[in-house]
Design an enzyme around this catalytic site. Structure first.
Site, PDB file in Angstrom:
ATOM      1  N   GLU A   1      61.683  40.578  79.357  1.00  0.00           N
ATOM      2  CA  GLU A   1      61.203  41.498  80.393  1.00  0.00           C
ATOM      3  C   GLU A   1      61.850  42.836  80.156  1.00  0.00           C
ATOM      4  OE1 GLU A   1      62.186  40.466  84.484  1.00  0.00           O
ATOM      5  OE2 GLU A   1      60.720  41.932  85.193  1.00  0.00           O
TER       6      GLU A   1
ATOM      7  N   CYS B   1      59.544  40.013  87.228  1.00  0.00           N
ATOM      8  CA  CYS B   1      58.960  40.820  88.303  1.00  0.00           C
ATOM      9  C   CYS B   1      58.071  41.925  87.758  1.00  0.00           C
ATOM     10  CB  CYS B   1      60.063  41.423  89.162  1.00  0.00           C
ATOM     11  SG  CYS B   1      60.834  40.186  90.203  1.00  0.00           S
TER      12      CYS B   1
ATOM     13  N   ASN C   1      54.286  34.898  88.876  1.00  0.00           N
ATOM     14  CA  ASN C   1      55.722  34.871  88.582  1.00  0.00           C
ATOM     15  C   ASN C   1      56.493  34.614  89.865  1.00  0.00           C
ATOM     16  OD1 ASN C   1      58.296  35.525  87.180  1.00  0.00           O
ATOM     17  ND2 ASN C   1      58.292  37.219  88.635  1.00  0.00           N
ATOM     18  N   GLU C   2      57.049  33.464  89.996  1.00  0.00           N
ATOM     19  CA  GLU C   2      57.878  33.074  91.143  1.00  0.00           C
ATOM     20  C   GLU C   2      57.374  33.687  92.447  1.00  0.00           C
ATOM     21  OE1 GLU C   2      61.986  34.323  90.061  1.00  0.00           O
ATOM     22  OE2 GLU C   2      61.669  36.002  91.415  1.00  0.00           O
TER      23      GLU C   2
HETATM   24  O1  AHR Z   1      65.227  37.803  85.413  1.00  0.00           O
HETATM   25  C1  AHR Z   1      65.316  38.850  86.327  1.00  0.00           C
HETATM   26  C2  AHR Z   1      64.356  38.673  87.480  1.00  0.00           C
HETATM   27  O2  AHR Z   1      64.665  37.523  88.186  1.00  0.00           O
HETATM   28  C3  AHR Z   1      62.918  38.493  87.126  1.00  0.00           C
HETATM   29  O3  AHR Z   1      62.258  39.680  86.918  1.00  0.00           O
HETATM   30  C4  AHR Z   1      62.356  37.799  88.317  1.00  0.00           C
HETATM   31  O4  AHR Z   1      61.267  37.005  87.992  1.00  0.00           O
HETATM   32  C5  AHR Z   1      63.531  37.039  88.863  1.00  0.00           C
HETATM   33  O5  AHR Z   1      63.686  37.248  90.200  1.00  0.00           O
END
Ligand code: AHR
Length: 836
Positions: free
Chosen positions: A252, A442, A573-574
């Site tokens: 990321e 995120c 994503n989560e």
């Molecule tokens: O890994 C950092 C962040 O942690 C990611 O962007 C998110 O998916 C999680 O909350």
């Protein structure tokens, strides 16, 4: 307009006390101690209220500013289930709505959008037909909406004339403070479940705080006498197939991982597109310097997606790079820029200048065209400096536009143009990851609907890619876009695993212009078909035939006519598993399944492990829709103690359900840096993951990269600066499990006489069916030496062995290679892999 009278409200209000009257029933009081405190429950004992614990908390909006709960109103449905509504703030047209069967587990919250500007003090009442009435106050007066029995759908709101008595609440003094709330009578069985939940959480919390660092102070670890003896019994006849993709990487653009990091571009703000949205105080001239103010124009842009460019007159324009530009003597650098001549000719000197003013490299650019034209030159360094600057020195009296000013070292990873920093990419490649997840995190679902990552804005000519702000408070050039991600995967032999938004932005998003926060009610339904098409286009772009598909042709035009063989796609994503999420996820997954049945879809079960609301609802949704995902993405960042005490986490997962992708995880201590303690906790857990490799398909430690001085998150797997790359203990564990991975798990049992130490020891035996090699992994997270007797497996003294040991707090160690020797002796706090 619905007119509700007080009588109806009161009838509904009374209907909440439905628990059968019995002497041993318990009186409970449900309330919120303050706006940050969430929903609590108190129980009456000896005529007084005793605080018992927190039931749930607000998940609305951003961390820090939001996640608040005002005026919760709880009611009990006629079937005994529970409903909660609360006010989220005083500036959103939303309230929060949640459902629970038992007050212990709450379904993720929904935030229905009303027609007003504020939803103040919502109160909820059950109706005999199973529906619910919800009243709230707004600047437009009292309003009413109705909820379906499952509390998922809400009617459009309308004016209400209900009496103020609907807002009357019970009161109770808890811990010396008077609170408003709702009181109920519940059965002993119901109370026992709640009490058990709090007891269990307390016990879990205690265990999660166990730290190797404290071993000298705490029994039984402080009392241990070396050497300890243990036996590993291996049964080579009992094997099961496990995933051969257990270890991959999570990429990321967080902590300057891409721009300023892995992406080898040396010019910062090359496109003059920085804005205060990226970072407070930034603008189109950030990272550029001149002796007079820099003119920025937008009249005749190079590309609609890059509207800003600089006008350069006679003054030299300097770029500071990313904390400076690293220049190495003898190395070559590709310089390029676009110039808008507007009828004027210009000659530029292009210099790389060291901190002491010494010219380290020089070149020339002559611009002659009237319209935008790209010019380039190669600079060869005659000196070195880790913090050089780029200078553009106009030679004639003229005013021309410049844009996309770029400087790349020629030595990128695999010498690719528009490539990756070689040293950083090589360390990642050495991990031999089986897959790469990108572009987040995120960053995939973004800060609000407008910031959702659209893959198709990140491919094609660099000047046409659409830059955007980065949720991590800086700028995304998208120079490292989907083409480069896929290329990198191919270069290192890893499966691409793109993860894209499920039609909702990050649940922690701030309010948009309409005051709608969090998931912002998702991509509007009338725009969902276009969004779904965008995801289908990605599969076509990656795998299609350039002769028949315009998307595949784009890939071919970019230099990759062969397909990328995309097999996996992650959706979401989560996310908070809200109704808004579920509706959109289902639409997307159905469309992908229908058109590309071979693509393996990865769903999500929220940001935390069991028993979090999103995990439970996510798995519930997954099990109800087995056709909509091949696997689901679990995330949890936890303490070393938690990992050591949840070694059986996957042992009882139903093998007939979806597979697991543990997409984000890391162990941490309060030091928030990987050390021997976190590495050993992760190694222990990975031996358990290998044992469960028939249900866990993939894992990726997160985050992977962090640049010194720009960290958004700790711990990370690899820290780096412009001149250093520093793999951590976490990296070495990932590498050892990846390089010495197998596709068969061999049954083994590790026995130690003192069973209360067993959570500190780990062993796993895997076999690679292609090479026939067997790998034995051994973890000793105890403060004393362990002598191991191995039965059922012949370990010759010459067997290759690799591993590390150290003190729990050590953030660095050397990975040693050697031979097993006759006896397997594991030093205190150590990890070993034996190759057979
Ligand atoms: O890994 C950092 C962040 O942690 C990611 O962007 C998110 O998916 C999680 O909350």
């Amino acid at each position: 307009m619905k007119l509700k009278l007080l009588t109806l409200a009161i009838a509904a209000f009374q209907a909440t006390a439905i628990a059968a009257k019995a002497d041993d029933n318990r009186q409970v009081f449900i309330y919120s101690p303050d706006k940050n405190g969430g929903l609590h429950i108190a129980v009456q004992e000896g005529g007084k209220w005793r605080e018992a614990g927190r039931l749930c908390s607000s998940d609305y909006g951003t961390w820090g500013a939001e996640k608040l709960m005002f005026h919760p109103s709880v009611t009990r449905a006629h079937d005994g289930t529970w409903r909660l509504v609360f006010q989220v703030n005083d500036h959103s047209p939303q309230f929060a709505a949640a459902y629970s069967n038992d007050l212990v587990n709450w379904r993720p919250q929904d935030y229905p959008v009303m027609s007003t500007s504020q939803c103040l003090d919502p109160v909820v009442f059950p109706n005999p037909d199973g529906t619910f009435d919800i009243y709230f106050k707004s600047p437009e007066g009292k309003r009413w909406t109705s909820a379906t029995p499952n509390f998922r759908h809400f009617t459009p709101d309308s004016a209400s004339q209900i009496s103020d008595e609907a807002w009357m609440r019970d009161t109770a003094t808890v811990d010396g403070r008077l609170h408003e709330g709702n009181s109920f009578e519940i059965t002993p069985k119901e109370w026992a479940k709640i009490e058990q939940h709090f007891k269990q959480s307390g016990e879990d919390w205690r265990k999660s705080n166990e730290r190797m660092h404290d071993d000298a102070k705490n029994a039984p670890f402080s009392m241990l006498k070396a050497p300890l003896k243990a036996t590993l019994t291996v049964d080579m006849n009992k094997k099961k197939a496990i995933s051969d993709k257990l270890i991959g990487i999570f990429f990321e653009d967080i902590s300057y991982a891409a721009d300023g990091g892995l992406y080898a571009e040396q010019v910062q703000n090359r496109d003059f597109e920085y804005t205060p949205r990226d970072h407070r105080g930034w603008d189109a001239t950030t990272a550029w310097h001149s002796s007079s103010p820099i003119d920025i124009a937008t009249e005749h842009p190079l590309s609609a997606n890059n509207p800003h460019y600089a006008i350069i007159g006679l003054d030299t324009l300097w770029n500071e790079g990313w904390d400076g530009i690293v220049v190495e003597k003898g190395k070559k650098y590709d310089f390029s820029m676009y110039v808008l001549g507007g009828g004027q000719k210009q000659n530029f000197k292009v210099l790389l200048v060291g901190q002491d003013g010494q010219v380290l490299a020089k070149g020339k650019v002559k611009s002659r065209a009237s319209d935008w034209q790209q010019y380039s030159t190669v600079l060869t360094a005659t000196g070195s400096d880790a913090k050089a600057r780029l200078a553009l020195i106009p030679q004639k009296v003229a005013r021309v536009g410049i844009d996309m000013v770029s400087l790349f070292p020629q030595e990128t990873f695999m010498n690719r143009k528009n490539g990756l920093r070689r040293d950083l990419a090589q360390v990642i490649a050495d991990l031999k990851p089986k897959f790469v997840r990108f572009p987040g995190g995120c960053m995939s679902h973004g800060q609000g609907l407008e910031n959702i990552y659209h893959w198709n804005e990140t491919v094609g000519p660099l000047q046409d890619r659409k830059p955007d702000f980065n949720i991590w408070n800086y700028h995304q050039t998208r120079g490292l876009g989907f083409f480069e991600y896929f290329q990198f995967c191919e270069d290192i032999g890893a499966e691409p695993l793109p993860v894209l938004a499920a039609g909702v932005p990050c649940q922690n998003s701030a309010c948009n212009a309409k005051g709608i926060g969090g998931q912002q009610d998702g991509i509007p339904m009338d725009q969902m078909p276009a969004y779904i098409q965008e995801l289908l286009d990605l599969i076509e772009w990656a795998n299609g035939d350039p002769l028949t598909s315009k998307w595949a042709k784009m890939r071919a035009d970019a230099g990759h006519p062969a397909p990328f063989h995309l097999k996996y796609i992650g959706i979401g994503n989560e996310d908070i598993i809200s109704t808004v999420f579920e509706e959109r996820y289902e639409m997307i997954a159905r469309a992908i399944r229908q058109k590309y049945p071979d693509i393996k879809i990865c769903g999500t079960v929220g940001p935390f492990h069991t028993p979090s609301a999103d995990y439970l609802e996510g798995w519930d949704f997954t099990k109800k829709h087995p056709d909509l995902q091949y696997m689901v993405d679990e995330h949890y960042y936890e303490s070393t103690g938690w990992f050591m005490h949840h070694r059986d986490y996957y042992d009882n997962y139903d093998r007939s359900e979806a597979k697991v992708y543990l997409g984000e995880w890391a162990a941490s201590t309060n030091v928030k840096r990987p050390n021997v303690e976190t590495a050993l906790a992760e190694a222990l857990y990975l031996t358990d993951i290998e044992r469960n490799g028939d249900v866990v398909e993939m894992t990726s430690y997160a985050p992977m990269l962090s640049k010194d001085g720009h960290s958004n998150w700790n711990p990370d797997m690899i820290y780096f600066s412009n001149t250093t790359v520093r793999p951590t203990p976490a990296y070495h564990v990932q590498r050892l499990f990846s390089v010495y991975g197998g596709d068969q798990y061999v049954t083994s049992e590790l026995r130690i006489p003192n069973a209360e130490l067993s959570h500190r020891l780990g062993a796993s035996v895997v076999r690679d069916s292609k090479s026939g090699k067997i790998y034995v992994k051994l973890v000793n997270a105890l403060p004393c030496e362990l002598q191991l007797t191995v039965n059922g497996l012949d370990i010759p003294a010459t067997a290759k062995i690799e591993g590390f040991e150290g003190k729990p707090e050590d953030q660095q160690f050397t990975v040693n290679k050697g031979e097993a020797g006759n006896a397997i002796v594991l030093p205190p706090y150590s990890f070993r892999v034996i190759e057979l």
